[in-house]
Design a protein around this motif. Sequence first.
Motif, PDB file in Angstrom:
ATOM      1  N   ARG A  85       7.731  14.791   8.156  1.00 36.13           N
ATOM      2  CA  ARG A  85       8.783  15.306   7.282  1.00 36.13           C
ATOM      3  C   ARG A  85      10.037  14.436   7.359  1.00 36.13           C
ATOM      4  O   ARG A  85      10.711  14.198   6.343  1.00 36.13           O
ATOM      5  CB  ARG A  85       9.098  16.751   7.650  1.00 36.13           C
ATOM      6  N   LYS A  86      10.368  13.955   8.542  1.00 35.21           N
ATOM      7  CA  LYS A  86      11.516  13.059   8.687  1.00 35.21           C
ATOM      8  C   LYS A  86      11.284  11.752   7.922  1.00 35.21           C
ATOM      9  O   LYS A  86      12.208  11.218   7.296  1.00 35.21           O
ATOM     10  CB  LYS A  86      11.766  12.768  10.165  1.00 35.21           C
ATOM     11  N   ALA A 100      11.712  12.412   4.230  1.00 39.55           N
ATOM     12  CA  ALA A 100      13.141  12.562   3.932  1.00 39.55           C
ATOM     13  C   ALA A 100      13.826  11.198   3.920  1.00 39.55           C
ATOM     14  O   ALA A 100      14.687  10.925   3.061  1.00 39.55           O
ATOM     15  CB  ALA A 100      13.795  13.490   4.950  1.00 39.55           C
ATOM     16  N   ARG A 150      13.023   9.388   0.731  1.00 40.93           N
ATOM     17  CA  ARG A 150      13.743   9.961  -0.413  1.00 40.93           C
ATOM     18  C   ARG A 150      15.196   9.492  -0.445  1.00 40.93           C
ATOM     19  O   ARG A 150      15.763   9.234  -1.508  1.00 40.93           O
ATOM     20  CB  ARG A 150      13.676  11.483  -0.367  1.00 40.93           C
ATOM     21  N   ARG A 151      15.787   9.374   0.742  1.00 44.20           N
ATOM     22  CA  ARG A 151      17.183   8.884   0.800  1.00 44.20           C
ATOM     23  C   ARG A 151      17.264   7.462   0.299  1.00 44.20           C
ATOM     24  O   ARG A 151      18.185   7.093  -0.442  1.00 44.20           O
ATOM     25  CB  ARG A 151      17.705   8.984   2.230  1.00 44.20           C
TER      26      ARG A 151
END
Length: 333
Positions: free
Chosen positions: A321-322, A325, A328-329
């Motif tokens: 999940r990290k 994320a 996506r950033r």
Amino acid sequence: MSLRFLVATVLLAVAPAIGGWWAWKGQGPLRQEATVLVRKGANLNQVADQLERDGVIRSASLFKLWARARKLQLIRGEYTFNPRASLSDVAGKLRRAEIHYTAVSIPEGAHAWSVQKRLKGFVPEEVFWTLWKSPRLAKTAGFEQAESLEGLVAPATYKLHHAMEPEEVMLMLVEAFRDQIRPKLEGGVLPPYETLILASLVEKETKLPEEQPKVAGVYKKRLDIGMRLQCDPTSLYARWLSGDLRFTAPLPGDIRRVHPFNTYTTAGLPPTPIAVPSASALEAAKAPEMGRDLYFVATGRGGHSFAPSLKDHNRNVGTYRKEIARQRRIARG
């Protein structure tokens, strides 16, 4: 005998020959490329009349005379004729059986809906789904107990033509499976059909050959201890069988759906394969890499992280999940 009379006599003698040559070798009436299907059971008269009707030739009668003189044997198939093709060109192509084929590829990982889409020009949709459930075709493939032809199709490129009957097309696919894939399913840790089902799950979970034995090992270990497989692709397959043909990632409703194919809610393997497995997935299913691992999750970078315990698995899920994320950033800039 005057010279004028001699010339007239010669012209009268050769005119039929010249006319015949021109009718045979001269440009035909076709203005653009045309395709004619010689279907099963078609006779000479029917084909000649069709050629004339479609504007490929000028004279069906002349074609029939030639065909009977040459004892033409019609070969069923799809024939493509170029613009202005002469009667000689048309006749020669039929005599040599120069059939036009279309290459249709069934790739590894393809499922029923993908196969149907690829064959739609040769097998009408309603006919496809009827044949997909054919016990006779399943028996031909080597698994008469199979509920459908899912997984019973060899991944390959097939040469098809539009004069083929739909059942003939489907038969070609399952015969290729019977000859090329069925013998390779023997000798595994599971019975042959279960090996095929497991291989299809492995194929849909990962395309990486080096990971496939590990994935197969996790599923085999879960089967051995009575733990549900919890295979995401099976929840999608259950969605599609339920009539929802959205081809997206699994949603919470998919995971919770009670369905024989959803291995989150139903124990054991699904009733049939869920796709066409690759050769590497088949080998992995025959000889799973059995270790301590009971879980795996995507890394977000193309592979998977494996874990022996739920605690370790949850840590890997957090790492995944990290990573998502972070990606996506970066994508947002």
